[in-house]
Design an enzyme around this catalytic site. Structure first.
Site, PDB file in Angstrom:
ATOM      1  N   GLU A 254      59.668  74.301 -31.506  1.00 45.66           N
ATOM      2  CA  GLU A 254      59.934  75.248 -32.594  1.00 45.66           C
ATOM      3  C   GLU A 254      60.573  76.513 -32.006  1.00 45.66           C
ATOM      4  O   GLU A 254      61.720  76.481 -31.633  1.00 45.66           O
ATOM      5  CB  GLU A 254      58.644  75.532 -33.402  1.00 45.66           C
ATOM      6  CG  GLU A 254      58.119  74.265 -34.093  1.00 45.66           C
ATOM      7  CD  GLU A 254      56.933  74.520 -34.991  1.00 45.66           C
ATOM      8  OE1 GLU A 254      55.801  74.321 -34.523  1.00 45.66           O
ATOM      9  OE2 GLU A 254      57.122  74.938 -36.167  1.00 45.66           O
ATOM     10  N   MET A 255      59.847  77.603 -31.883  1.00 43.68           N
ATOM     11  CA  MET A 255      60.482  78.842 -31.455  1.00 43.68           C
ATOM     12  C   MET A 255      60.623  78.975 -29.940  1.00 43.68           C
ATOM     13  O   MET A 255      61.434  79.779 -29.455  1.00 43.68           O
ATOM     14  CB  MET A 255      59.704  80.038 -32.006  1.00 43.68           C
ATOM     15  CG  MET A 255      59.637  80.069 -33.534  1.00 43.68           C
ATOM     16  SD  MET A 255      61.252  80.282 -34.296  1.00 43.68           S
ATOM     17  CE  MET A 255      61.272  82.076 -34.443  1.00 43.68           C
TER      18      MET A 255
END
Ligand code: HEC
Ligand code: HEC
Length: 308
Positions: free
Chosen positions: A133-134
Site C-alpha cells: 500500500e503506502m
C-alpha cells in the site's frame, strides 16, 4: 468456533440455511432494518454520523501523496473514488493483491483479504507501512503532517492532542465511514419498492439465491461477514490461492470494480461469476444464469452518500 468456521465445513445446501442464520445475527447487530422476512441480503443501514472536522481531515489525508514512501501515490491512487474506490486496471505484477473497494468497508466484519485488521483505524495504521500500500514509515508521515500548517490547525481543532498516529488513523477511518452507498436500486427494492429493479434483475436475484451464492455473499454487504476458501466444490488450479482462506468480498458496487478476485485474474464480472459457479458451487452456470446474475449485481451500485 466462529460461525464462519462452522460454515466452511458444511456442504452447500446446509450452508445456505446456516448462512441465513448468520445474516440475521448480523442484521441484529446493525439495528432495526426494514428487511423483508427471510431475505439473505439486507439493505444498508444509514451511515453512523461522523464528526465533520475529522472527516474533512481524513478526506485530505486519503488523497495526500506525501504520505507514501515515494511521495507519489495517495490512498486514492489505488482506492480511486471515481471508480467505487478501487483500482480498475489489471494487476501490475503477479502475486500482488487486488485493491478492494473502500466503499462500505465499514460494514465488513474484518478488513483485508485475509481479515487481519479488525477495524478501519487498525487498517489505516497498517496501510501506511504495508509495502503493498503506502510503503512509508510512520515517523516520516507524522513529520509530514506536523510540518503542514493546515493539518496542524485542523488536528488541533478536531482532537485534544493534535497530530498523533492514533488521530491520523481516526480521521482516515471517520472519512471512510462516510463512504457508504445505501442508495442502490436493490436497496430500494428490499425496502419495498418492487419496481425499483426490472423483471430480468429480479430473476437474476432469484437465481443468485437458488444457485447458493447467498450462502457466502449475504447480509448488508452481500459478503464481508465470513471467511471461505476459493475452490470449495472443485479444487482451484492455483494451489497457493486454494490453500488460503479469504474474507468473502462484498458484492456491493461490484459492477464497477473490475478486475475481480484477490489477484485480479478475472477481467469481467461474467468471468468471475463463471469461476464461482464452477469452483464454489461445483457446476457450470448456464450463460443465461451468468448474464441474469450479472444484471442483478449491477443493481447493487450507487454513488456514496446518495440516500434511498
Ligand atoms: C498501492 C496501492 C494501495 C495504496 C496506495 C493503498 N492501498 Fe489500501 N489496499 C491495497 C491492497 C492491494 C489491499 C488488499 C491488501 C491485502 O488484503 O493484504 C488494500 C486494502 C485496503 C483496505 C481493506 C478493505 C477491505 O474491505 O478489506 C482498506 C480499508 C484500505 N486498503 C485503505 C487504504 C488507505 C486508508 C490507504 C492510505 C493510507 C491505502 N489503502 C493505500 C492497495 C493500496
Ligand atoms: C463458498 C462460498 C462462496 C459461494 C457459494 C460463492 N462465492 Fe463468490 N466469492 C467467494 C470468495 C471466497 C471470493 C473471493 C475469491 C478470490 O478473490 O479469489 C468470491 C468472489 C466473488 C466475486 C469477485 C468479487 C471481487 O470483488 O473480486 C464475485 C463477483 C462473486 N464472488 C460472485 C458470486 C456469485 C454470483 C456466486 C453464485 C454463482 C458466488 N459468488 C458464490 C465465496 C463464495
Amino acid at each position: 468456533m466462529r460461525p464462519s468456521e462452522q460454515l466452511s465445513k458444511r456442504k452447500p445446501a446446509s450452508r445456505v440455511r446456516a448462512g441465513l442464520a448468520v445474516c440475521c445475527v448480523f442484521a441484529g447487530l446493525h439495528g432495526a432494518l426494514a428487511a423483508p422476512a427471510g431475505e439473505a441480503i439486507l439493505p444498508l443501514p444509514q451511515a453512523a454520523r461522523q464528526d465533520p472536522a475529522k472527516v474533512a481531515l481524513g478526506r485530505r489525508l486519503f488523497s495526500d501523496a506525501r504520505l507514501s514512501g515515494d511521495k507519489r501515490q495517495s490512498c486514492a491512487a489505488c482506492h480511486n473514488p471515481a471508480a467505487a474506490q478501487t483500482r480498475t486496471q489489471a494487476q501490475p505484477r503477479p502475486g500482488m493483491l487486488d485493491a478492494p473497494t473502500v466503499f462500505n468497508a465499514a460494514f465488513n466484519f474484518r478488513l483485508y483479504w485475509d481479515g487481519r485488521a479488525a477495524t478501519l483505524e487498525q487498517q489505516a495504521g497498517s496501510a501506511i507501512e504495508n509495502p503493498a500500500e503506502m510503503a512509508a514509515r510512520w515517523a516520516d508521515v507524522l513529520r509530514t503532517v506536523e510540518q503542514d500548517a493546515d493539518y496542524r490547525r485542523g488536528f488541533s481543532a478536531a482532537f485534544r492532542d493534535g497530530v498523533t498516529r492514533a488521530n491520523i488513523e481516526q480521521a482516515i477511518a471517520a472519512y471512510e465511514r462516510t463512504l457508504t452507498t445505501p442508495g442502490s436500486r436493490f436497496d430500494r427494492y428490499l425496502r419495498g419498492d418492487y419496481g425499483a429493479i426490472s423483471a430480468a434483475e429480479r430473476e437474476g436475484y432469484a437465481r443468485f439465491k437458488q444457485a447458493g451464492c447467498v450462502a457466502c455473499h449475504q447480509g448488508v454487504n452481500v459478503g464481508g461477514n465470513m471467511y471461505q476458501q476459493l475452490g470449495v466444490m472443485e479444487a482451484y488450479p492455483d494451489r497457493d490461492a486454494a490453500a488460503r482462506r479469504f474474507k468473502v468480498p462484498s458484492l456491493r458496487n461490484v459492477a464497477r470494480t473490475a478486475p475481480y478476485l484477490h489477484d485480479g485474474s478475472a477481467a469481467t464480472l461474467e468471468q468471475a461469476i463463471g469461476i464461482m459457479f464452477r469452483y464454489q458451487l461445483g457446476r457450470p452456470g448456464s450463460k443465461e444464469d451468468q448474464a441474469l446474475i450479472a444484471q442483478f449485481l449491477a443493481t447493487l451500485s450507487a454513488p456514496p452518500g446518495a440516500q434511498p
